[in-house]
Design a protein around this motif. Sequence first.
Motif, mmCIF file in Angstrom:
data_model
loop_
_atom_site.group_PDB
_atom_site.id
_atom_site.type_symbol
_atom_site.label_atom_id
_atom_site.label_comp_id
_atom_site.label_asym_id
_atom_site.label_seq_id
_atom_site.Cartn_x
_atom_site.Cartn_y
_atom_site.Cartn_z
ATOM 1 N N TYR A 96 -50.729 50.179 39.445
ATOM 2 C CA TYR A 96 -50.247 49.244 38.443
ATOM 3 C C TYR A 96 -51.219 49.167 37.274
ATOM 4 O O TYR A 96 -52.421 49.389 37.425
ATOM 5 N N ALA A 97 -50.688 48.829 36.111
ATOM 6 C CA ALA A 97 -51.510 48.585 34.924
ATOM 7 C C ALA A 97 -51.864 47.107 34.939
ATOM 8 O O ALA A 97 -50.977 46.243 34.950
ATOM 9 N N VAL A 98 -53.159 46.825 34.959
ATOM 10 C CA VAL A 98 -53.645 45.454 34.966
ATOM 11 C C VAL A 98 -54.126 45.134 33.550
ATOM 12 O O VAL A 98 -55.043 45.785 33.048
ATOM 13 N N HIS A 99 -53.484 44.168 32.908
ATOM 14 C CA HIS A 99 -53.851 43.758 31.556
ATOM 15 C C HIS A 99 -55.049 42.813 31.666
ATOM 16 O O HIS A 99 -54.996 41.826 32.406
ATOM 17 N N VAL A 100 -56.123 43.121 30.930
ATOM 18 C CA VAL A 100 -57.362 42.354 31.038
ATOM 19 C C VAL A 100 -57.771 41.802 29.671
ATOM 20 O O VAL A 100 -57.291 42.257 28.632
ATOM 21 N N LYS A 101 -58.679 40.842 29.689
ATOM 22 C CA LYS A 101 -59.211 40.287 28.444
ATOM 23 C C LYS A 101 -59.911 41.385 27.655
ATOM 24 O O LYS A 101 -60.419 42.350 28.219
ATOM 25 N N SER A 102 -59.963 41.179 26.353
ATOM 26 C CA SER A 102 -60.619 42.138 25.473
ATOM 27 C C SER A 102 -62.055 42.383 25.926
ATOM 28 O O SER A 102 -62.795 41.434 26.211
ATOM 29 N N ARG A 103 -62.427 43.640 26.005
ATOM 30 C CA ARG A 103 -63.762 44.102 26.384
ATOM 31 C C ARG A 103 -64.172 43.716 27.806
ATOM 32 O O ARG A 103 -65.354 43.621 28.113
ATOM 33 N N HIS A 104 -63.209 43.504 28.685
ATOM 34 C CA HIS A 104 -63.501 43.172 30.082
ATOM 35 C C HIS A 104 -63.096 44.290 31.044
ATOM 36 O O HIS A 104 -63.109 44.100 32.254
ATOM 37 N N GLU A 105 -62.752 45.448 30.516
ATOM 38 C CA GLU A 105 -62.224 46.524 31.358
ATOM 39 C C GLU A 105 -63.212 46.934 32.456
ATOM 40 O O GLU A 105 -62.842 47.056 33.632
ATOM 41 N N LYS A 106 -64.465 47.183 32.094
ATOM 42 C CA LYS A 106 -65.459 47.648 33.077
ATOM 43 C C LYS A 106 -65.765 46.562 34.107
ATOM 44 O O LYS A 106 -65.896 46.852 35.299
ATOM 45 N N LEU A 107 -65.859 45.312 33.663
ATOM 46 C CA LEU A 107 -66.107 44.200 34.585
ATOM 47 C C LEU A 107 -64.967 44.078 35.588
ATOM 48 O O LEU A 107 -65.198 43.979 36.808
ATOM 49 N N VAL A 108 -63.730 44.090 35.106
ATOM 50 C CA VAL A 108 -62.573 43.959 35.993
ATOM 51 C C VAL A 108 -62.519 45.134 36.967
ATOM 52 O O VAL A 108 -62.272 44.947 38.162
ATOM 53 N N ALA A 109 -62.790 46.349 36.490
ATOM 54 C CA ALA A 109 -62.785 47.509 37.382
ATOM 55 C C ALA A 109 -63.802 47.313 38.504
ATOM 56 O O ALA A 109 -63.501 47.562 39.679
ATOM 57 N N LEU A 142 -60.203 53.774 35.651
ATOM 58 C CA LEU A 142 -60.490 53.324 34.301
ATOM 59 C C LEU A 142 -60.914 54.537 33.488
ATOM 60 O O LEU A 142 -62.083 54.916 33.493
ATOM 61 N N PRO A 143 -59.960 55.196 32.809
ATOM 62 C CA PRO A 143 -60.328 56.367 32.008
ATOM 63 C C PRO A 143 -61.185 55.963 30.811
ATOM 64 O O PRO A 143 -60.854 55.018 30.096
ATOM 65 N N PRO A 165 -57.674 50.448 25.747
ATOM 66 C CA PRO A 165 -58.328 49.136 25.669
ATOM 67 C C PRO A 165 -57.402 48.028 26.177
ATOM 68 O O PRO A 165 -56.222 47.980 25.847
ATOM 69 N N GLY A 166 -57.967 47.152 27.011
ATOM 70 C CA GLY A 166 -57.200 46.034 27.544
ATOM 71 C C GLY A 166 -56.491 46.321 28.848
ATOM 72 O O GLY A 166 -55.789 45.444 29.365
ATOM 73 N N TYR A 167 -56.688 47.524 29.412
ATOM 74 C CA TYR A 167 -55.979 47.875 30.638
ATOM 75 C C TYR A 167 -56.884 48.604 31.626
ATOM 76 O O TYR A 167 -57.732 49.410 31.242
ATOM 77 N N VAL A 168 -56.662 48.291 32.901
ATOM 78 C CA VAL A 168 -57.295 48.973 34.022
ATOM 79 C C VAL A 168 -56.161 49.319 34.976
ATOM 80 O O VAL A 168 -55.212 48.535 35.122
ATOM 81 N N PHE A 169 -56.215 50.466 35.609
ATOM 82 C CA PHE A 169 -55.193 50.849 36.582
ATOM 83 C C PHE A 169 -55.743 50.585 37.981
ATOM 84 O O PHE A 169 -56.883 50.926 38.279
ATOM 85 N N VAL A 179 -58.840 39.083 34.371
ATOM 86 C CA VAL A 179 -57.471 39.599 34.512
ATOM 87 C C VAL A 179 -56.501 38.626 33.862
ATOM 88 O O VAL A 179 -56.538 37.419 34.115
ATOM 89 N N LEU A 180 -55.613 39.142 33.016
ATOM 90 C CA LEU A 180 -54.576 38.329 32.383
ATOM 91 C C LEU A 180 -53.264 38.386 33.155
ATOM 92 O O LEU A 180 -52.626 37.374 33.401
ATOM 93 N N ARG A 181 -52.857 39.608 33.509
ATOM 94 C CA ARG A 181 -51.598 39.785 34.241
ATOM 95 C C ARG A 181 -51.506 41.220 34.736
ATOM 96 O O ARG A 181 -52.263 42.088 34.313
ATOM 97 N N VAL A 182 -50.551 41.460 35.609
ATOM 98 C CA VAL A 182 -50.209 42.817 36.021
ATOM 99 C C VAL A 182 -48.924 43.161 35.291
ATOM 100 O O VAL A 182 -47.966 42.372 35.298
#
Length: 182
Positions: free
Chosen positions: A10-23, A35-36, A57-61, A78-81
């Motif tokens: 799934y594509a997980v929509h995340v806060k701006s500049r939070h991709e690496k933290l969420v991953a 996280l490409p 930007p803004g997404y993690v799988f 995380v904002l939403r899936v």
Amino acid sequence: MRTFEDGPWYAVHVKSRHEKLVATLLEGRGLDVFLPLSRTRRTWSDRVKLVDMPVFPGYVFASFERAQHLSVLQSAGVLRVVGFGDELTPVSPQELRAVARLASSGLALVPWANLSEGENIYLERGPLRGLEGIVAKVKGTWRLVVSVSLLQRAVAVEIDRNWVRPVASPRSGLRPIEALAS
């Protein structure tokens, strides 16, 4: 790590500049995460540095089961899936596999506007041999564009024109590569 075909991703929509933290947080919860990243030159007033930036930007799988959905949503940043209504919508495994090949190729990736039109191509040669995508020509250079339909985003990489073979498309049919040059 699970392959993209082993389960839903799934594509997980995340806060701006939070991709690496969420991953990192999702991996800490035992989930498989993709996280490409693309190495980019950033310039500040006092220095120039190469940094790894998310291709989307803004997404993690992430790969998880429906029962883990709430756990994912409770992760910081995380904002939403991504989905439609209350239904989670998995990302196409073929699209994720293609993006992973691009990310691991060592070639420079460029975020790209999603294209729904253009010529479908197949790469017969080069480090990305076997991939299909859409061809685009920018300032005299050829690019392979691979889309993630669910996110309505794409990524492009510069390719050699000699690597390309057109693919039959319901819209255009087979056309010689010379026809693509115009």
